[in-house]
Design an enzyme around this catalytic site. Structure first.
Site, PDB file in Angstrom:
ATOM      1  N   SER A 140     -19.164 -12.710 -40.359  1.00 24.72           N
ATOM      2  CA  SER A 140     -19.484 -12.551 -41.783  1.00 24.72           C
ATOM      3  C   SER A 140     -18.806 -13.686 -42.544  1.00 24.72           C
ATOM      4  CB  SER A 140     -18.950 -11.219 -42.295  1.00 24.72           C
ATOM      5  OG  SER A 140     -19.004 -11.154 -43.707  1.00 24.72           O
ATOM      6  N   TYR A 153     -11.762  -4.991 -44.095  1.00 21.30           N
ATOM      7  CA  TYR A 153     -13.031  -5.529 -43.573  1.00 21.30           C
ATOM      8  C   TYR A 153     -12.880  -7.026 -43.272  1.00 21.30           C
ATOM      9  CZ  TYR A 153     -17.950  -6.786 -43.103  1.00 21.30           C
ATOM     10  OH  TYR A 153     -19.147  -7.263 -42.623  1.00 21.30           O
TER      11      TYR A 153
HETATM   12  P1  NDP Z   1     -26.459  -1.488 -41.135  1.00 21.74           P
HETATM   13  O1  NDP Z   1     -25.559  -0.435 -41.686  1.00 21.74           O
HETATM   14  O2  NDP Z   1     -27.869  -1.533 -41.605  1.00 21.74           O
HETATM   15  O3  NDP Z   1     -26.451  -1.399 -39.527  1.00 21.74           O
HETATM   16  C1  NDP Z   1     -25.271  -1.211 -38.816  1.00 21.74           C
HETATM   17  C2  NDP Z   1     -25.580  -0.857 -37.381  1.00 21.74           C
HETATM   18  O4  NDP Z   1     -24.339  -0.722 -36.673  1.00 21.74           O
HETATM   19  C3  NDP Z   1     -26.325   0.449 -37.240  1.00 21.74           C
HETATM   20  O5  NDP Z   1     -27.345   0.301 -36.292  1.00 21.74           O
HETATM   21  C4  NDP Z   1     -25.273   1.422 -36.731  1.00 21.74           C
HETATM   22  O6  NDP Z   1     -25.873   2.357 -35.857  1.00 21.74           O
HETATM   23  C5  NDP Z   1     -24.360   0.498 -35.933  1.00 21.74           C
HETATM   24  N1  NDP Z   1     -23.013   1.045 -35.819  1.00 21.74           N
HETATM   25  C6  NDP Z   1     -22.100   1.224 -36.784  1.00 21.74           C
HETATM   26  N2  NDP Z   1     -21.003   1.805 -36.298  1.00 21.74           N
HETATM   27  C7  NDP Z   1     -21.235   2.019 -34.970  1.00 21.74           C
HETATM   28  C8  NDP Z   1     -20.490   2.606 -33.911  1.00 21.74           C
HETATM   29  N3  NDP Z   1     -19.264   3.086 -34.115  1.00 21.74           N
HETATM   30  N4  NDP Z   1     -21.029   2.647 -32.685  1.00 21.74           N
HETATM   31  C9  NDP Z   1     -22.266   2.162 -32.470  1.00 21.74           C
HETATM   32  N5  NDP Z   1     -23.040   1.589 -33.413  1.00 21.74           N
HETATM   33  C10 NDP Z   1     -22.515   1.533 -34.657  1.00 21.74           C
HETATM   34  O7  NDP Z   1     -25.717  -2.856 -41.438  1.00 21.74           O
HETATM   35  P2  NDP Z   1     -26.108  -4.401 -41.111  1.00 21.74           P
HETATM   36  O8  NDP Z   1     -27.312  -4.494 -40.293  1.00 21.74           O
HETATM   37  O9  NDP Z   1     -26.056  -5.121 -42.380  1.00 21.74           O
HETATM   38  O10 NDP Z   1     -24.812  -4.825 -40.290  1.00 21.74           O
HETATM   39  C11 NDP Z   1     -24.851  -5.303 -38.963  1.00 21.74           C
HETATM   40  C12 NDP Z   1     -23.656  -6.208 -38.746  1.00 21.74           C
HETATM   41  O11 NDP Z   1     -23.733  -7.320 -39.638  1.00 21.74           O
HETATM   42  C13 NDP Z   1     -22.290  -5.557 -39.006  1.00 21.74           C
HETATM   43  O12 NDP Z   1     -21.384  -6.029 -38.033  1.00 21.74           O
HETATM   44  C14 NDP Z   1     -21.904  -6.091 -40.388  1.00 21.74           C
HETATM   45  O13 NDP Z   1     -20.506  -6.122 -40.559  1.00 21.74           O
HETATM   46  C15 NDP Z   1     -22.497  -7.481 -40.322  1.00 21.74           C
HETATM   47  N6  NDP Z   1     -22.759  -8.128 -41.597  1.00 21.74           N
HETATM   48  C16 NDP Z   1     -23.533  -7.531 -42.559  1.00 21.74           C
HETATM   49  C17 NDP Z   1     -23.791  -8.198 -43.755  1.00 21.74           C
HETATM   50  C18 NDP Z   1     -24.560  -7.576 -44.866  1.00 21.74           C
HETATM   51  O14 NDP Z   1     -24.390  -8.009 -46.028  1.00 21.74           O
HETATM   52  N7  NDP Z   1     -25.449  -6.625 -44.607  1.00 21.74           N
HETATM   53  C19 NDP Z   1     -23.295  -9.553 -43.967  1.00 21.74           C
HETATM   54  C20 NDP Z   1     -22.467 -10.056 -42.919  1.00 21.74           C
HETATM   55  C21 NDP Z   1     -22.256  -9.390 -41.770  1.00 21.74           C
HETATM   56  P3  NDP Z   1     -25.539   3.918 -35.816  1.00 21.74           P
HETATM   57  O15 NDP Z   1     -25.107   4.329 -37.199  1.00 21.74           O
HETATM   58  O16 NDP Z   1     -26.819   4.554 -35.376  1.00 21.74           O
HETATM   59  O17 NDP Z   1     -24.475   4.038 -34.799  1.00 21.74           O
HETATM   60  C1  8X3 Z   2     -20.836  -8.493 -45.392  1.00 18.45           C
HETATM   61  C2  8X3 Z   2     -20.879  -9.472 -46.490  1.00 18.45           C
HETATM   62  O1  8X3 Z   2     -19.719 -10.196 -48.646  1.00 18.45           O
HETATM   63  O2  8X3 Z   2     -19.968  -7.810 -48.252  1.00 18.45           O
HETATM   64  O3  8X3 Z   2     -20.086  -8.945 -44.331  1.00 18.45           O
HETATM   65  O4  8X3 Z   2     -18.367  -9.090 -47.005  1.00 18.45           O
HETATM   66  S1  8X3 Z   2     -19.657  -9.118 -47.634  1.00 18.45           S
END
Ligand code: NDP
Ligand code: 8X3
Length: 251
Positions: A140, A153
């Protein structure tokens, strides 16, 4: 096309979009997450739409035993994993250090950092045996710069950045590529999870500008995974056009 991708956190957001993107190109997909109903539905959709094979594995990446028992003894036809995407992760809360919730810190560290380490360790033997593989870690911009009230985070994503660098060095002799994708704000379920179901607070995160979409990140991951054998994108920071870094936006 016999390629196999394993995506953690495929029930939503980036992970689901990546499963759709790779499946559309003929890749067989191992999809994982905690929500079985969503994995089953996605499996059916991908098989029907793209005539590919899927393997849905339900486990919590925080649970070390569950990670290893799910991944250690995959059926033979699923062992040749070409790409592992360590995507499962979350933010919980956005509070100043003194007000932050200890359980939130534990969950973020256990999921984003230790979960990623467990999954990678469980999958690596399949890749080292073939001297071939590609690990894509979802970092991120929060792992590149710290922002106010981002404490736990940001720390977890700095750790992901360090682990990506560390894997890249240690896995060099095994010819395993390691790509870190470091996205900025993207509208997925991320903010709803971060603000614990408060949809209006989550919506405010994306007010006044066009954030990234999950499909943007899926396209980028697909590009990285389809480069020639001798080419590896190591570190990729990607934001929407209205975001300069982890802190500055034009709204
Ligand atoms: P979502 O919440 O849409 O998806 C998150 C996914 O992670 C879900 O499929 C969830 O599945 C899974 N997950 C969470 N906790 C667990 C766990 N303990 N075990 C197994 N699976 C888990 O978020 P995003 O798609 O946005 O996020 C995906 C990744 O990208 C994360 O690592 C996030 O930190 C990162 N990210 C996101 C950004 C954003 O702005 N959206 C920007 C930068 C990075 P389930 O709940 O079914 O287990
Ligand atoms: C997710 C993006 O800006 O919320 O990693 O940290 S931010």
């Amino acid at each position: 096309m016999d390629k196999i991708i394993l995506i953690t956190g495929a029930t939503s957001g980036f992970g689901k979009a990546m499963a759709e993107k790779f499946a559309a190109a003929g890749w067989n997909c191992i999809i994982t997450g905690r929500r079985k109903d969503r994995l089953d539905m996605l499996s059916k959709e991908l098989q029907a739409a793209y005539k590919i094979k899927t393997l849905a594995l339900v486990f919590d990446v925080q649970n070390r035993d569950a990670v290893f028992s799910s991944l250690e003894n995959l059926p033979d036809e699923w062992k040749n994993i070409d790409v592992l995407v360590n995507n499962a992760g979350l933010a919980l809360g956005r509070d100043s250090f003194e007000n932050a919730n200890l359980d939130d810190w534990d969950t973020m560290m256990d999921t984003n950092v230790k979960g990623m380490m467990y999954v990678t360790k469980a999958v690596l033997p399949y890749m080292t045996a073939r001297k071939k593989g590609h690990i894509i870690n979802m970092g991120s911009v929060a792992g590149k710069e710290v922002y106010k009230d981002g404490n736990g985070y940001c720390a977890s994503k700095y750790a992901v950045d360090a682990l990506s660098k560390s894997m890249r060095i240690d896995l060099l002799p095994h010819r395993i590529k390691v790509t870190a994708i470091q996205p900025g704000a993207a509208e997925t379920e991320f903010a709803i999870v971060r603000f614990k179901g408060d949809a209006s607070k989550a919506k405010q995160v994306y007010d006044g500008y066009t954030p990234l979409h999950a499909e943007d990140i899926a396209d980028i991951a697909f590009y990285c995974a389809n480069l020639p054998e001798h080419v590896c994108i190591n570190d990729l920071v990607v934001t929407c056009t209205s975001q300069a870094d982890a802190i500055y936006f034009h709204k």
